[in-house]
Design a protein around this motif. Structure first.
Motif, PDB file in Angstrom:
ATOM      1  N   ASP A 427      11.479 -19.075   4.738  1.00 30.12           N
ATOM      2  CA  ASP A 427      10.355 -19.921   5.110  1.00 30.12           C
ATOM      3  C   ASP A 427      10.315 -21.183   4.253  1.00 30.12           C
ATOM      4  N   CYS A 431      10.565 -25.016   5.536  1.00 36.78           N
ATOM      5  CA  CYS A 431       9.574 -26.049   5.211  1.00 36.78           C
ATOM      6  C   CYS A 431      10.242 -27.293   4.632  1.00 36.78           C
ATOM      7  N   GLN A 476       2.236 -25.426   1.828  1.00 37.52           N
ATOM      8  CA  GLN A 476       2.780 -24.139   2.256  1.00 37.52           C
ATOM      9  C   GLN A 476       3.831 -23.651   1.272  1.00 37.52           C
ATOM     10  N   CYS A 479       2.100 -22.399  -1.851  1.00 38.89           N
ATOM     11  CA  CYS A 479       1.418 -21.125  -1.635  1.00 38.89           C
ATOM     12  C   CYS A 479       2.381 -19.984  -1.333  1.00 38.89           C
TER      13      CYS A 479
END
Length: 544
Positions: A427, A431, A476, A479
Protein backbone atom coordinates in the motif's frame (compact mmCIF):
# COMPACT_ATOMS: atom_id res chain seq x y z
CA UNK A 1 20.31 33.87 -34.49
CA UNK A 2 18.62 34.34 -37.86
CA UNK A 3 14.84 34.67 -38.03
CA UNK A 4 13.20 34.66 -41.45
CA UNK A 5 10.26 37.00 -41.08
CA UNK A 6 6.91 36.66 -42.80
CA UNK A 7 7.79 39.67 -44.94
CA UNK A 8 11.09 38.11 -46.01
CA UNK A 9 9.42 34.83 -46.88
CA UNK A 10 6.71 36.61 -48.82
CA UNK A 11 9.27 38.41 -50.95
CA UNK A 12 10.63 35.06 -52.17
CA UNK A 13 7.40 34.18 -54.01
CA UNK A 14 4.57 36.05 -55.65
CA UNK A 15 1.00 36.04 -54.43
CA UNK A 16 -0.02 33.35 -56.89
CA UNK A 17 2.69 31.04 -55.64
CA UNK A 18 1.76 31.74 -52.01
CA UNK A 19 -1.85 30.74 -52.46
CA UNK A 20 -1.11 27.93 -54.93
CA UNK A 21 -2.77 27.18 -58.21
CA UNK A 22 -5.89 25.76 -56.61
CA UNK A 23 -5.23 22.31 -58.10
CA UNK A 24 -4.08 20.73 -54.83
CA UNK A 25 -4.08 21.07 -51.06
CA UNK A 26 -2.65 24.43 -49.87
CA UNK A 27 0.61 23.26 -48.29
CA UNK A 28 2.85 24.76 -45.62
CA UNK A 29 6.56 23.93 -45.56
CA UNK A 30 7.85 24.07 -41.99
CA UNK A 31 11.62 24.42 -41.48
CA UNK A 32 13.45 24.54 -38.15
CA UNK A 33 17.16 24.71 -37.26
CA UNK A 34 18.71 24.90 -33.80
CA UNK A 35 22.31 24.73 -32.64
CA UNK A 36 21.02 23.89 -29.15
CA UNK A 37 19.66 20.61 -30.53
CA UNK A 38 22.97 19.84 -32.21
CA UNK A 39 21.59 20.62 -35.69
CA UNK A 40 24.89 21.39 -37.41
CA UNK A 41 24.86 19.07 -40.45
CA UNK A 42 24.75 20.75 -43.84
CA UNK A 43 21.77 18.53 -44.71
CA UNK A 44 19.78 20.28 -41.98
CA UNK A 45 20.53 23.83 -43.13
CA UNK A 46 17.61 26.13 -43.88
CA UNK A 47 18.59 26.38 -47.55
CA UNK A 48 18.85 22.60 -47.93
CA UNK A 49 15.52 21.97 -46.21
CA UNK A 50 13.80 24.65 -48.30
CA UNK A 51 15.17 23.22 -51.58
CA UNK A 52 14.31 19.64 -50.65
CA UNK A 53 10.76 20.37 -49.49
CA UNK A 54 9.99 22.68 -52.42
CA UNK A 55 11.07 20.01 -54.90
CA UNK A 56 8.99 17.43 -53.03
CA UNK A 57 5.80 19.55 -53.23
CA UNK A 58 6.38 20.37 -56.89
CA UNK A 59 6.51 16.63 -57.59
CA UNK A 60 3.13 15.98 -55.93
CA UNK A 61 0.10 16.59 -58.13
CA UNK A 62 -2.25 16.80 -55.15
CA UNK A 63 -0.25 19.52 -53.33
CA UNK A 64 0.34 23.20 -54.05
CA UNK A 65 2.70 25.48 -52.10
CA UNK A 66 0.98 28.05 -49.89
CA UNK A 67 3.84 29.43 -47.75
CA UNK A 68 7.18 28.61 -46.12
CA UNK A 69 7.57 28.96 -42.34
CA UNK A 70 11.16 29.16 -41.04
CA UNK A 71 12.33 29.16 -37.41
CA UNK A 72 16.13 29.45 -37.55
CA UNK A 73 17.82 29.28 -34.15
CA UNK A 74 14.87 27.93 -32.12
CA UNK A 75 15.05 24.79 -30.00
CA UNK A 76 12.68 21.93 -30.69
CA UNK A 77 11.96 21.35 -27.01
CA UNK A 78 9.22 23.99 -26.90
CA UNK A 79 6.71 25.26 -29.45
CA UNK A 80 6.65 29.00 -28.75
CA UNK A 81 8.46 29.68 -32.04
CA UNK A 82 7.24 32.72 -34.00
CA UNK A 83 6.79 31.10 -37.41
CA UNK A 84 5.42 27.87 -35.98
CA UNK A 85 2.80 29.94 -34.17
CA UNK A 86 2.14 31.85 -37.43
CA UNK A 87 1.58 28.53 -39.19
CA UNK A 88 -0.90 27.48 -36.48
CA UNK A 89 -2.79 30.73 -36.97
CA UNK A 90 -3.04 30.02 -40.70
CA UNK A 91 -4.28 26.51 -39.93
CA UNK A 92 -6.92 27.98 -37.62
CA UNK A 93 -7.85 30.35 -40.47
CA UNK A 94 -8.31 27.31 -42.75
CA UNK A 95 -5.64 28.58 -45.14
CA UNK A 96 -3.55 25.40 -44.87
CA UNK A 97 -4.63 21.80 -45.53
CA UNK A 98 -1.22 20.11 -45.45
CA UNK A 99 2.04 20.49 -43.45
CA UNK A 100 5.34 19.12 -44.80
CA UNK A 101 8.59 18.81 -42.81
CA UNK A 102 11.94 17.18 -43.60
CA UNK A 103 11.62 14.76 -40.66
CA UNK A 104 9.75 14.50 -37.35
CA UNK A 105 12.53 16.21 -35.39
CA UNK A 106 11.99 19.41 -37.43
CA UNK A 107 8.46 19.62 -36.00
CA UNK A 108 9.87 19.29 -32.49
CA UNK A 109 11.84 17.23 -29.98
CA UNK A 110 9.24 17.10 -27.21
CA UNK A 111 7.66 13.66 -27.60
CA UNK A 112 4.27 14.32 -25.90
CA UNK A 113 3.69 17.57 -27.80
CA UNK A 114 4.81 16.22 -31.20
CA UNK A 115 2.52 13.21 -30.76
CA UNK A 116 -0.34 15.51 -29.80
CA UNK A 117 0.07 17.61 -32.95
CA UNK A 118 0.35 14.57 -35.25
CA UNK A 119 -2.32 12.37 -33.69
CA UNK A 120 -4.81 14.95 -32.42
CA UNK A 121 -4.38 18.54 -33.58
CA UNK A 122 -3.75 18.02 -37.31
CA UNK A 123 -6.52 15.40 -37.72
CA UNK A 124 -8.95 17.62 -35.79
CA UNK A 125 -8.18 20.52 -38.15
CA UNK A 126 -8.35 18.17 -41.20
CA UNK A 127 -4.72 18.82 -42.03
CA UNK A 128 -2.54 16.23 -43.77
CA UNK A 129 0.95 15.80 -42.28
CA UNK A 130 4.04 14.62 -44.18
CA UNK A 131 7.55 13.97 -42.80
CA UNK A 132 9.51 13.23 -46.00
CA UNK A 133 12.64 11.45 -44.74
CA UNK A 134 10.72 9.45 -42.12
CA UNK A 135 8.20 8.19 -44.68
CA UNK A 136 5.24 9.59 -42.73
CA UNK A 137 2.15 10.62 -44.72
CA UNK A 138 -0.74 11.02 -42.29
CA UNK A 139 -4.19 11.75 -43.67
CA UNK A 140 -6.59 13.25 -41.15
CA UNK A 141 -9.17 10.56 -41.90
CA UNK A 142 -6.74 7.67 -41.33
CA UNK A 143 -8.50 5.58 -38.68
CA UNK A 144 -5.32 3.60 -37.93
CA UNK A 145 -3.24 6.74 -37.31
CA UNK A 146 -2.86 6.18 -33.59
CA UNK A 147 -1.50 2.65 -34.14
CA UNK A 148 1.74 3.68 -35.90
CA UNK A 149 4.25 2.81 -33.17
CA UNK A 150 7.23 3.79 -35.32
CA UNK A 151 6.23 7.44 -35.13
CA UNK A 152 6.15 7.27 -31.33
CA UNK A 153 9.52 5.47 -31.28
CA UNK A 154 11.09 8.12 -33.53
CA UNK A 155 9.60 10.89 -31.40
CA UNK A 156 11.01 9.24 -28.29
CA UNK A 157 14.54 9.13 -29.73
CA UNK A 158 14.19 12.70 -31.02
CA UNK A 159 13.43 13.69 -27.42
CA UNK A 160 16.54 11.87 -26.17
CA UNK A 161 18.81 13.69 -28.59
CA UNK A 162 18.70 17.22 -27.10
CA UNK A 163 19.13 15.75 -23.61
CA UNK A 164 22.21 13.84 -24.74
CA UNK A 165 23.59 16.94 -26.48
CA UNK A 166 22.82 19.01 -23.37
CA UNK A 167 24.74 16.55 -21.19
CA UNK A 168 27.77 16.65 -23.49
CA UNK A 169 27.71 20.44 -23.74
CA UNK A 170 27.35 20.76 -19.97
CA UNK A 171 30.35 18.46 -19.47
CA UNK A 172 32.40 20.68 -21.79
CA UNK A 173 31.26 23.79 -19.93
CA UNK A 174 32.21 22.30 -16.56
CA UNK A 175 35.71 21.51 -17.85
CA UNK A 176 36.12 25.11 -19.06
CA UNK A 177 34.80 26.46 -15.77
CA UNK A 178 37.30 24.32 -13.84
CA UNK A 179 40.06 25.95 -15.91
CA UNK A 180 38.80 29.41 -14.94
CA UNK A 181 37.35 30.25 -18.36
CA UNK A 182 34.23 32.42 -18.36
CA UNK A 183 31.33 30.78 -20.24
CA UNK A 184 28.42 33.00 -19.24
CA UNK A 185 26.33 35.00 -21.68
CA UNK A 186 26.92 38.28 -19.79
CA UNK A 187 29.81 39.38 -17.59
CA UNK A 188 28.94 40.62 -14.11
CA UNK A 189 28.66 44.37 -13.51
CA UNK A 190 32.16 45.86 -13.55
CA UNK A 191 33.55 43.53 -16.21
CA UNK A 192 33.11 42.80 -19.90
CA UNK A 193 34.26 40.03 -22.21
CA UNK A 194 37.63 40.50 -23.87
CA UNK A 195 37.42 41.29 -27.57
CA UNK A 196 40.30 38.86 -28.21
CA UNK A 197 38.99 35.96 -26.09
CA UNK A 198 35.33 35.71 -25.06
CA UNK A 199 36.26 33.35 -22.22
CA UNK A 200 38.36 36.06 -20.52
CA UNK A 201 37.03 38.99 -18.48
CA UNK A 202 38.51 42.49 -18.60
CA UNK A 203 37.64 45.52 -16.49
CA UNK A 204 34.86 47.88 -17.61
CA UNK A 205 36.22 51.05 -16.04
CA UNK A 206 32.92 52.96 -15.82
CA UNK A 207 31.13 50.14 -14.03
CA UNK A 208 34.24 49.20 -12.03
CA UNK A 209 34.42 52.70 -10.56
CA UNK A 210 30.82 52.39 -9.38
CA UNK A 211 31.65 49.04 -7.76
CA UNK A 212 34.67 50.58 -5.97
CA UNK A 213 32.49 53.45 -4.82
CA UNK A 214 29.86 51.08 -3.40
CA UNK A 215 32.50 49.25 -1.34
CA UNK A 216 33.95 52.60 -0.19
CA UNK A 217 30.55 54.00 0.83
CA UNK A 218 29.72 50.83 2.76
CA UNK A 219 33.03 50.84 4.65
CA UNK A 220 32.51 54.53 5.47
CA UNK A 221 29.35 53.61 7.38
CA UNK A 222 26.56 53.98 4.81
CA UNK A 223 23.81 51.36 4.89
CA UNK A 224 22.89 49.38 1.80
CA UNK A 225 19.53 51.14 1.40
CA UNK A 226 21.26 54.51 1.71
CA UNK A 227 23.79 53.55 -0.96
CA UNK A 228 20.96 52.52 -3.30
CA UNK A 229 19.16 55.81 -2.68
CA UNK A 230 22.30 57.89 -3.38
CA UNK A 231 22.93 56.06 -6.67
CA UNK A 232 19.30 56.52 -7.71
CA UNK A 233 19.39 60.24 -6.88
CA UNK A 234 22.46 60.61 -9.09
CA UNK A 235 20.68 58.76 -11.94
CA UNK A 236 23.38 56.12 -12.14
CA UNK A 237 21.99 53.14 -14.09
CA UNK A 238 21.62 49.90 -12.17
CA UNK A 239 23.47 46.80 -13.56
CA UNK A 240 20.60 45.50 -15.72
CA UNK A 241 19.86 48.97 -17.13
CA UNK A 242 23.56 49.57 -17.81
CA UNK A 243 23.83 46.33 -19.79
CA UNK A 244 20.86 47.38 -21.92
CA UNK A 245 22.42 50.81 -22.57
CA UNK A 246 25.56 49.01 -23.71
CA UNK A 247 23.47 47.27 -26.38
CA UNK A 248 23.29 43.88 -24.66
CA UNK A 249 20.07 41.87 -24.91
CA UNK A 250 20.02 41.33 -21.16
CA UNK A 251 17.01 40.38 -19.03
CA UNK A 252 17.02 40.02 -15.26
CA UNK A 253 14.30 37.52 -14.39
CA UNK A 254 14.32 38.62 -10.74
CA UNK A 255 13.64 42.28 -11.56
CA UNK A 256 10.31 43.83 -12.44
CA UNK A 257 10.06 44.82 -16.10
CA UNK A 258 9.35 48.46 -15.29
CA UNK A 259 12.11 49.00 -12.71
CA UNK A 260 15.50 50.45 -13.57
CA UNK A 261 16.70 51.56 -10.15
CA UNK A 262 19.15 50.37 -7.52
CA UNK A 263 17.78 48.31 -4.63
CA UNK A 264 19.08 46.96 -1.34
CA UNK A 265 19.47 43.46 -2.79
CA UNK A 266 21.43 44.74 -5.82
CA UNK A 267 23.92 46.54 -3.58
CA UNK A 268 24.21 43.54 -1.28
CA UNK A 269 24.91 41.13 -4.15
CA UNK A 270 27.76 43.37 -5.29
CA UNK A 271 29.23 43.53 -1.77
CA UNK A 272 29.12 39.70 -1.53
CA UNK A 273 30.40 38.91 -5.05
CA UNK A 274 33.97 37.60 -4.90
CA UNK A 275 34.29 38.06 -8.67
CA UNK A 276 35.49 41.55 -7.74
CA UNK A 277 38.37 39.95 -5.85
CA UNK A 278 39.64 38.43 -9.13
CA UNK A 279 38.12 34.97 -8.56
CA UNK A 280 35.97 33.28 -11.20
CA UNK A 281 32.72 32.03 -9.64
CA UNK A 282 30.48 29.88 -11.86
CA UNK A 283 28.03 26.94 -11.80
CA UNK A 284 25.76 28.78 -9.37
CA UNK A 285 22.60 27.45 -11.02
CA UNK A 286 21.41 24.53 -13.12
CA UNK A 287 18.87 24.49 -15.93
CA UNK A 288 17.43 21.18 -17.15
CA UNK A 289 16.72 20.70 -20.85
CA UNK A 290 13.06 21.48 -21.71
CA UNK A 291 12.77 23.53 -18.49
CA UNK A 292 12.45 27.31 -18.46
CA UNK A 293 13.62 28.18 -14.97
CA UNK A 294 17.09 27.61 -13.55
CA UNK A 295 17.54 26.03 -10.11
CA UNK A 296 20.01 27.63 -7.70
CA UNK A 297 22.80 25.31 -6.56
CA UNK A 298 24.29 25.25 -3.04
CA UNK A 299 27.64 26.98 -2.56
CA UNK A 300 29.32 23.58 -2.15
CA UNK A 301 28.69 22.96 -5.87
CA UNK A 302 29.90 26.34 -7.12
CA UNK A 303 33.07 26.26 -9.23
CA UNK A 304 35.53 28.87 -7.92
CA UNK A 305 38.94 29.46 -9.50
CA UNK A 306 41.14 32.13 -7.90
CA UNK A 307 43.12 34.88 -9.64
CA UNK A 308 41.66 34.51 -13.14
CA UNK A 309 41.15 38.19 -13.93
CA UNK A 310 42.03 41.69 -12.76
CA UNK A 311 40.51 42.42 -9.33
CA UNK A 312 38.42 45.56 -8.87
CA UNK A 313 38.84 45.74 -5.10
CA UNK A 314 41.82 44.59 -3.00
CA UNK A 315 41.72 41.71 -0.51
CA UNK A 316 41.90 43.97 2.53
CA UNK A 317 38.79 45.87 1.37
CA UNK A 318 37.03 42.58 0.64
CA UNK A 319 37.79 41.06 4.04
CA UNK A 320 36.74 44.21 5.92
CA UNK A 321 33.48 44.32 3.95
CA UNK A 322 32.63 40.67 4.63
CA UNK A 323 33.43 41.04 8.32
CA UNK A 324 31.21 44.12 8.54
CA UNK A 325 28.36 42.39 6.71
CA UNK A 326 28.49 39.45 9.13
CA UNK A 327 28.97 41.63 12.20
CA UNK A 328 26.01 43.85 11.34
CA UNK A 329 23.79 40.81 10.95
CA UNK A 330 24.80 39.38 14.32
CA UNK A 331 24.53 42.72 16.12
CA UNK A 332 21.03 43.31 14.82
CA UNK A 333 20.00 39.83 15.92
CA UNK A 334 21.56 40.15 19.37
CA UNK A 335 19.97 43.54 19.98
CA UNK A 336 16.55 42.08 19.17
CA UNK A 337 15.97 44.52 16.33
CA UNK A 338 15.09 41.88 13.75
CA UNK A 339 11.36 42.01 13.14
CA UNK A 340 9.34 38.84 13.69
CA UNK A 341 8.72 38.36 9.95
CA UNK A 342 11.87 40.08 8.61
CA UNK A 343 12.98 38.58 5.32
CA UNK A 344 9.88 36.38 5.07
CA UNK A 345 7.28 38.74 3.59
CA UNK A 346 6.69 39.27 -0.13
CA UNK A 347 3.91 40.74 -2.20
CA UNK A 348 1.95 37.84 -3.66
CA UNK A 349 1.32 39.65 -6.95
CA UNK A 350 4.58 41.40 -7.93
CA UNK A 351 7.02 39.42 -5.76
CA UNK A 352 8.66 42.49 -4.20
CA UNK A 353 9.50 42.40 -0.47
CA UNK A 354 6.93 44.00 1.83
CA UNK A 355 7.95 47.23 3.59
CA UNK A 356 7.47 47.74 7.33
CA UNK A 357 5.84 51.04 8.31
CA UNK A 358 5.05 52.32 11.82
CA UNK A 359 2.54 55.12 12.40
CA UNK A 360 0.56 56.14 15.47
CA UNK A 361 1.72 53.13 17.49
CA UNK A 362 0.57 50.78 14.70
CA UNK A 363 2.91 48.63 12.61
CA UNK A 364 1.79 47.47 9.19
CA UNK A 365 3.27 46.26 5.92
CA UNK A 366 2.87 47.56 2.36
CA UNK A 367 4.02 46.22 -1.00
CA UNK A 368 7.58 47.45 -1.75
CA UNK A 369 6.72 48.32 -5.36
CA UNK A 370 3.70 50.36 -4.26
CA UNK A 371 5.74 52.07 -1.56
CA UNK A 372 8.41 53.15 -4.09
CA UNK A 373 6.42 53.89 -7.23
CA UNK A 374 2.72 53.95 -6.31
CA UNK A 375 -0.14 52.36 -8.20
CA UNK A 376 1.62 52.20 -11.57
CA UNK A 377 3.46 49.03 -10.49
CA UNK A 378 1.26 47.35 -7.88
CA UNK A 379 -1.44 47.86 -5.26
CA UNK A 380 -0.86 48.56 -1.57
CA UNK A 381 -1.44 45.02 -0.18
CA UNK A 382 -1.73 46.56 3.28
CA UNK A 383 -1.77 44.26 6.30
CA UNK A 384 -1.23 45.14 9.95
CA UNK A 385 1.27 43.34 12.13
CA UNK A 386 -1.57 42.25 14.39
CA UNK A 387 -3.57 40.70 11.53
CA UNK A 388 -0.55 38.87 10.17
CA UNK A 389 0.56 37.55 13.54
CA UNK A 390 -2.96 36.34 14.33
CA UNK A 391 -3.23 34.55 10.95
CA UNK A 392 0.16 32.83 11.18
CA UNK A 393 -0.37 31.82 14.80
CA UNK A 394 -3.76 30.26 13.97
CA UNK A 395 -2.26 28.32 11.03
CA UNK A 396 0.64 27.00 13.07
CA UNK A 397 -1.64 25.85 15.87
CA UNK A 398 -3.89 24.13 13.35
CA UNK A 399 -0.89 22.30 11.89
CA UNK A 400 0.41 21.30 15.34
CA UNK A 401 -3.01 19.91 16.24
CA UNK A 402 -3.27 18.02 12.94
CA UNK A 403 0.16 16.45 13.31
CA UNK A 404 -0.54 15.40 16.88
CA UNK A 405 -3.80 13.77 15.74
CA UNK A 406 -1.91 11.90 13.00
CA UNK A 407 0.72 10.83 15.54
CA UNK A 408 -2.01 9.48 17.82
CA UNK A 409 -3.65 7.60 14.95
CA UNK A 410 -0.31 6.04 13.99
CA UNK A 411 0.28 4.85 17.55
CA UNK A 412 -3.20 3.30 17.70
CA UNK A 413 -2.61 1.59 14.38
CA UNK A 414 0.70 0.21 15.62
CA UNK A 415 -1.06 -1.29 18.65
CA UNK A 416 -3.57 -3.02 16.39
CA UNK A 417 -0.80 -4.50 14.26
CA UNK A 418 1.44 -5.81 17.04
CA UNK A 419 0.44 -9.40 16.30
CA UNK A 420 0.93 -8.99 12.55
CA UNK A 421 4.33 -9.60 10.94
CA UNK A 422 4.72 -6.16 9.39
CA UNK A 423 2.89 -3.25 7.89
CA UNK A 424 2.03 -3.84 4.27
CA UNK A 425 4.63 -2.16 2.10
CA UNK A 426 2.47 -2.73 -0.98
CA UNK A 427 0.00 0.00 0.00
CA UNK A 428 2.84 2.37 0.82
CA UNK A 429 4.49 1.69 -2.55
CA UNK A 430 1.17 2.27 -4.28
CA UNK A 431 0.74 5.60 -2.51
CA UNK A 432 4.22 6.70 -3.50
CA UNK A 433 3.63 5.72 -7.12
CA UNK A 434 0.38 7.70 -7.07
CA UNK A 435 2.19 10.71 -5.61
CA UNK A 436 4.72 10.59 -8.47
CA UNK A 437 1.89 10.26 -10.96
CA UNK A 438 0.11 13.36 -9.62
CA UNK A 439 3.46 15.17 -9.59
CA UNK A 440 3.85 14.41 -13.28
CA UNK A 441 0.32 15.67 -13.88
CA UNK A 442 1.25 18.99 -12.24
CA UNK A 443 4.34 19.23 -14.47
CA UNK A 444 2.25 18.47 -17.57
CA UNK A 445 -0.35 21.07 -16.58
CA UNK A 446 2.40 23.66 -16.19
CA UNK A 447 3.82 22.78 -19.62
CA UNK A 448 0.34 23.12 -21.14
CA UNK A 449 -0.03 26.52 -19.44
CA UNK A 450 3.42 27.58 -20.68
CA UNK A 451 2.47 26.52 -24.22
CA UNK A 452 -0.79 28.50 -23.89
CA UNK A 453 -2.90 25.35 -24.29
CA UNK A 454 -4.75 26.00 -21.03
CA UNK A 455 -5.46 29.22 -19.15
CA UNK A 456 -3.83 30.29 -15.88
CA UNK A 457 -7.13 29.64 -14.08
CA UNK A 458 -7.28 26.08 -15.43
CA UNK A 459 -3.65 25.48 -14.46
CA UNK A 460 -4.23 26.68 -10.88
CA UNK A 461 -7.38 24.53 -10.68
CA UNK A 462 -5.54 21.40 -11.83
CA UNK A 463 -2.53 22.18 -9.62
CA UNK A 464 -4.73 22.60 -6.54
CA UNK A 465 -6.60 19.38 -7.31
CA UNK A 466 -3.43 17.30 -7.75
CA UNK A 467 -1.68 18.83 -4.73
CA UNK A 468 -4.70 17.96 -2.57
CA UNK A 469 -4.39 14.34 -3.73
CA UNK A 470 -0.66 14.33 -2.95
CA UNK A 471 -1.31 15.75 0.53
CA UNK A 472 -3.89 13.02 1.20
CA UNK A 473 -1.47 10.31 0.05
CA UNK A 474 1.23 11.69 2.34
CA UNK A 475 -1.13 11.38 5.29
CA UNK A 476 -2.02 7.81 4.28
CA UNK A 477 1.66 6.90 4.25
CA UNK A 478 2.18 8.53 7.65
CA UNK A 479 -0.77 6.61 9.08
CA UNK A 480 0.34 3.29 7.59
CA UNK A 481 2.68 2.70 10.48
CA UNK A 482 6.02 3.18 8.74
CA UNK A 483 7.96 4.77 11.55
CA UNK A 484 10.19 4.48 14.52
CA UNK A 485 9.50 2.28 17.52
CA UNK A 486 7.49 4.98 19.23
CA UNK A 487 5.03 4.93 16.34
CA UNK A 488 6.02 8.19 14.75
CA UNK A 489 6.74 8.43 11.02
CA UNK A 490 10.38 7.73 10.29
CA UNK A 491 12.68 10.15 8.52
CA UNK A 492 10.25 13.07 8.79
CA UNK A 493 12.12 15.63 10.90
CA UNK A 494 9.51 18.34 10.30
CA UNK A 495 6.89 16.16 12.01
CA UNK A 496 9.28 15.64 14.92
CA UNK A 497 9.74 19.41 15.22
CA UNK A 498 6.00 20.06 15.22
CA UNK A 499 5.44 17.35 17.83
CA UNK A 500 7.74 19.25 20.21
CA UNK A 501 5.33 22.17 20.31
CA UNK A 502 2.25 22.50 22.42
CA UNK A 503 -0.45 24.93 21.20
CA UNK A 504 1.26 28.30 20.90
CA UNK A 505 0.09 31.39 22.77
CA UNK A 506 2.44 33.69 20.88
CA UNK A 507 5.12 33.72 18.17
CA UNK A 508 8.83 34.37 18.45
CA UNK A 509 11.53 34.77 15.82
CA UNK A 510 12.97 31.29 16.41
CA UNK A 511 9.66 29.51 15.77
CA UNK A 512 8.84 31.61 12.72
CA UNK A 513 12.22 31.11 10.99
CA UNK A 514 12.27 27.39 11.82
CA UNK A 515 8.77 26.68 10.50
CA UNK A 516 8.17 29.21 7.70
CA UNK A 517 9.99 29.56 4.40
CA UNK A 518 8.06 32.54 2.98
CA UNK A 519 4.79 34.45 3.44
CA UNK A 520 3.10 35.95 0.36
CA UNK A 521 0.61 38.74 1.04
CA UNK A 522 -2.34 39.21 -1.33
CA UNK A 523 -5.23 41.63 -1.16
CA UNK A 524 -7.38 39.98 1.52
CA UNK A 525 -5.37 36.79 2.09
CA UNK A 526 -1.89 35.40 2.75
CA UNK A 527 -0.10 32.31 1.42
CA UNK A 528 2.25 30.63 3.88
CA UNK A 529 5.01 28.40 2.54
CA UNK A 530 6.24 26.06 5.29
CA UNK A 531 9.61 24.30 5.57
CA UNK A 532 8.03 20.92 6.05
CA UNK A 533 9.33 18.89 3.14
CA UNK A 534 11.46 18.91 0.01
CA UNK A 535 8.43 20.41 -1.74
CA UNK A 536 7.17 22.98 0.83
CA UNK A 537 3.56 22.94 1.94
CA UNK A 538 1.59 25.95 0.73
CA UNK A 539 -1.50 27.10 2.61
CA UNK A 540 -3.56 30.06 1.49
CA UNK A 541 -5.47 31.58 4.37
CA UNK A 542 -8.02 34.41 4.27
CA UNK A 543 -7.34 37.23 6.68
CA UNK A 544 -9.43 37.34 9.85
Amino acid sequence: MIIVSEKAVGSAMNEGERKGSGLGLPTALYIRLSKEDGDKDESLSVAHQKLMLTEFVEGQKDLCLYDIYVDDGYTGTNFLRPNFQRMLRDIEGKKIRCVVVKDLSRLGRNMPKVSEYINEYFPRKKVRFIAVNDGVDRQYYDIDAGEDMMIDVRNMFNGFYPKDISKKVRSTFRAKQAQGQFIGAFACFGYKKSADNRNVLVTDEYAANIVRRIFSMYLSGMGQNTIARVLNEENIPCPSEYKKRCGLNYHNGKRLETTSYWTYSTVRRILQNQMYLGNMVQNKSFRQVCKKNAVALPKSQWIVVENTHQPIIDRDTWEKTQMLLQRNTRQTSLNGNVHLFAGLLKCGDCGRAMVKISRKNTTFFNCGSYNRCGKKLCTIHNITERELTKTVLADLNLLIKSVKNIDRLVKEEKEKQKKETSVSTIDISRCRMEMKRFGRKIDQAYEDYSDQIITREDYLKYKGKYEAQISLLKKQIACAGQGAEDGRPEKNPWIERLLRYEPLDSLDREIVTEMISMIYVYEGSVRIVYRFSEEPEEITTPLP
